[in-house]
Design an enzyme around this catalytic site. Sequence first.
Site, short mmCIF file in Angstrom:
data_model
loop_
_atom_site.label_atom_id
_atom_site.label_comp_id
_atom_site.label_asym_id
_atom_site.label_seq_id
_atom_site.Cartn_x
_atom_site.Cartn_y
_atom_site.Cartn_z
N GLY A 21 143.63 48.35 14.19
CA GLY A 21 145.06 49.24 14.03
C GLY A 21 145.36 50.37 14.85
N SER A 22 144.35 50.23 15.92
CA SER A 22 145.13 51.60 17.03
C SER A 22 146.23 51.01 18.13
CB SER A 22 143.73 51.80 17.80
OG SER A 22 143.86 51.05 18.75
N ARG A 74 145.64 26.01 8.85
CA ARG A 74 146.53 26.71 9.49
C ARG A 74 148.34 26.51 9.59
NH1 ARG A 74 144.95 24.78 15.50
NH2 ARG A 74 147.07 26.49 15.61
N ARG A 100 144.08 35.89 14.37
CA ARG A 100 144.18 34.01 14.65
C ARG A 100 145.08 33.49 15.60
NH1 ARG A 100 140.90 32.50 11.02
NH2 ARG A 100 141.92 30.65 10.55
N HIS A 118 147.27 42.10 24.82
CA HIS A 118 145.54 41.60 25.28
C HIS A 118 144.31 42.04 26.53
CE1 HIS A 118 142.90 37.90 26.50
NE2 HIS A 118 143.16 38.81 27.30
N ASP A 152 150.77 27.82 23.96
CA ASP A 152 149.70 28.03 25.20
C ASP A 152 148.54 29.13 24.49
OD1 ASP A 152 149.61 25.41 25.76
OD2 ASP A 152 151.24 26.28 27.14
N GLU A 183 146.73 50.58 26.72
CA GLU A 183 146.97 49.67 25.72
C GLU A 183 148.27 50.54 24.97
OE1 GLU A 183 145.07 46.70 23.25
OE2 GLU A 183 143.45 46.86 24.77
#
Length: 222
Positions: A21-22, A74, A100, A118, A152, A183
């Site tokens: 969780g940074s 799911r 997930r 990402h 996607d 980030e």
Amino acid sequence: MSAPVAPDARKRVGVLISGRGSNLQSLLDAAADPAYPAEIALVISNKADAYGLVRAREAGVATAVVDHKAYAGRDAFDAAIDAALRDAGCELICLAGFMRIFTPGFVNRWPNRILNIHPSLLPSFTGLHVQRRAIEAGATIAGCTVHIVTPDLDAGPILAQAAVPVLADDTEASLSARILAQEHRLYPAALAWLASGRVRVDGNRATVDGATADGVLLSPQP
Ligand code: GAR
């Protein structure tokens, strides 16, 4: 110094995590400023022992654990996440190390309202272990990307990217740490753009009203 945003104009955001969780912390820190255009209304983890839940509680933010292993599939897991977010009045979602993959049905219920961070310069290196794969591929520039989530994986419109050099003696850990520092700068900025209505999406291109990007990146430097 910008004027504080009226409280009811601050977009309510749900942050989804799976671990440390940074990145969540960088969003909590940004949202602690009353002038920031988003507030973190709820943090959801699919893992009960995620350290990010501690960070959320310390910031006085509501938390929920939605354990994927407790659901038959799911669709049921995604429905539980969706219900928790809507119950908390969330308008936007930030994925912050959430490991997930959502069903297309979930993503389509939140069009242009889900962001992900990402740790690569997309569209290169989608998926997992991307910092190690960047080193192994001989890349000299790596980085991180904030993008809008589409069905996607790691392929939605790119909102913002930050680049760092890959150094000759880099390990997966040292490169990951260099990227992570960026980030933490990039995600609060990108969420602020989306929350304040500055983002336009045209096909798979996103643009930010009033934003500029000047200069050339070279690595190594001559
Ligand atoms: C971050 O590096 C984030 O970019 C990455 O997981 C890490 C979470 O760290 N996300 C992904 O790889 C998603 N595909 P954090 O829990 O300290 O924010």
